[in-house]
Design an enzyme around this catalytic site. Structure first.
Site, PDB file in Angstrom:
ATOM      1  N   LYS A 107       3.832  11.435  -1.174  1.00  0.00           N
ATOM      2  CA  LYS A 107       5.219  10.922  -1.126  1.00  0.00           C
ATOM      3  C   LYS A 107       5.866  10.927  -2.512  1.00  0.00           C
ATOM      4  O   LYS A 107       7.071  11.194  -2.633  1.00  0.00           O
ATOM      5  CB  LYS A 107       5.258   9.507  -0.536  1.00  0.00           C
ATOM      6  CG  LYS A 107       4.865   9.424   0.944  1.00  0.00           C
ATOM      7  CD  LYS A 107       5.702  10.328   1.844  1.00  0.00           C
ATOM      8  CE  LYS A 107       5.461  10.060   3.324  1.00  0.00           C
ATOM      9  NZ  LYS A 107       6.065  11.088   4.187  1.00  0.00           N
ATOM     10  N   TYR A 118      -2.899   3.353   1.402  1.00  0.00           N
ATOM     11  CA  TYR A 118      -2.015   4.521   1.543  1.00  0.00           C
ATOM     12  C   TYR A 118      -2.541   5.709   0.716  1.00  0.00           C
ATOM     13  O   TYR A 118      -2.258   6.863   1.001  1.00  0.00           O
ATOM     14  CB  TYR A 118      -0.569   4.166   1.179  1.00  0.00           C
ATOM     15  CG  TYR A 118       0.456   5.080   1.830  1.00  0.00           C
ATOM     16  CD1 TYR A 118       0.690   5.033   3.194  1.00  0.00           C
ATOM     17  CD2 TYR A 118       1.175   5.999   1.067  1.00  0.00           C
ATOM     18  CE1 TYR A 118       1.617   5.871   3.803  1.00  0.00           C
ATOM     19  CE2 TYR A 118       2.111   6.840   1.651  1.00  0.00           C
ATOM     20  CZ  TYR A 118       2.328   6.771   3.020  1.00  0.00           C
ATOM     21  OH  TYR A 118       3.246   7.602   3.610  1.00  0.00           O
TER      22      TYR A 118
END
Ligand code: NAD
Ligand code: IMJ
Length: 256
Positions: A164, A157
């Site tokens: 995020k 990720y």
């Protein structure tokens, strides 16, 4: 009987690319409750898809908005203002990083790749909120979409996790700043859902299986469940809630 009536309310929903988009799930719930839907989409390439979806909800308006371009943001909000002077709800459901930055080593992320991911996936919440706040003079509610990698290390990720983490911090800071205006700001941290942004990821099927085995509910969340949680956070049902990240993940995040 308890009923949510959003007739006369206006929702701007960004990030619909196709019928699997989490933004589309939220738009459908808002529409079912009677809200007027305004969709913003990234560009010409997905316009056709979005037009077909918009046709499913009579009265839905559409605007092109590429969040990397200030002119595109300006034009988009000029057009929104021609359709409605007031907005009640805003959904931010936009993320992008270069494919190469979701594959290799995190420490190999280029400066440009870092900037692009943070620009599209985090800064855009500020850029859009700036236009939206004046359109919410009597308050409103803003929801964006996060992922558990904001808080934990998740294989591959990479820079999206940085974005995020930023988005969740921005949710708190905006909640503080906009609370006095009666505007609530929250985000949903969704478990994996088979969308355009997820299905290209190598090993996505095994991630779904991993959640099924480990999550308290022993299954994955549905697109519809993300949609109804969106409806909850956007409406007065969640009146006292702001600055929060709500995990809609079948409970996965509470288990060691
Ligand atoms: P999606 O691909 O349907 O949505 C992503 C959207 O971002 C697309 O509509 C795309 O057009 C838009 N976008 C990308 N670059 C843009 C730009 N420059 N300007 C404007 N729009 C741009 O996939 P999704 O899974 O529905 O993703 C929506 C949100 O949900 C994202 O923030 C994603 O990180 C988050 N999320 C997804 C999952 C999942 O498993 N699917 C889990 C947690 C969080
Ligand atoms: C994305 C990458 C790595 C692992 C991932 C994901 N896991 C999940 C996702 C485990 C669930 C999906 N997700 C939560 C995202 O936010 C995806 C964002 C994304 C996806 C792509 C794919 C195509 C591309 N760029 C992207 N940028 C962001 O070129």
């Amino acid at each position: 009987m308890y009923q949510i009536d959003l007739s006369g309310k206006h929702a701007l929903v960004s990030g619909v690319a196709n019928k699997r988009s989490l933004a589309w799930a939220i738009a459908q719930e808002l529409a079912a409750a009677g809200a007027q839907i305004h969709l913003s989409y990234a560009g010409e390439r997905i316009k056709g898809n979005v037009e077909k979806l918009a046709a499913e909800i009579p009265g839905t308006e559409m605007y092109e908005c590429d969040v990397t371009r200030d002119e595109s943001l300006e034009t988009c909000f000029q057009q929104v203002k021609e359709k409605t002077e007031r907005l009640d709800f805003f959904v931010h459901s936009i993320a992008f990083a270069q494919k190469e930055d979701l594959e290799g080593k995190f420490f190999d992320t280029s400066r440009d790749g870092f900037h692009l991911a943070l620009d599209v996936s985090a800064y855009s919440l500020l850029a859009m909120t700036r236009h939206i706040v004046p359109m919410m003079p009597e308050g409103g509610s803003i929801v964006s979409m996060s992922y558990i990698a904001a808080q934990r290390a998740v294989p591959a990720y990479n820079v999206m996790g940085t974005a995020k983490a930023g988005l969740e911090q921005m949710t708190r800071q905006l909640a503080w700043e906009l609370g006095p205006e009666g505007i609530r700001v929250n985000c949903i941290s969704a478990g994996p859902v088979n969308t355009l942004s997820a299905r290209g990821i190598s090993g996505f099927t095994s991630i779904l299986k991993h959640y099924e085995e480990r999550a308290p509910l022993r299954r994955n969340v549905t697109q519809k469940e993300v949609g109804t949680s969106g409806l909850f956070l956007l409406t007065d049902l969640s009146g006292g809630v702001t600055g929060q990240t709500l995990y809609v993940d079948a409970g996965y995040s509470v288990v060691l």
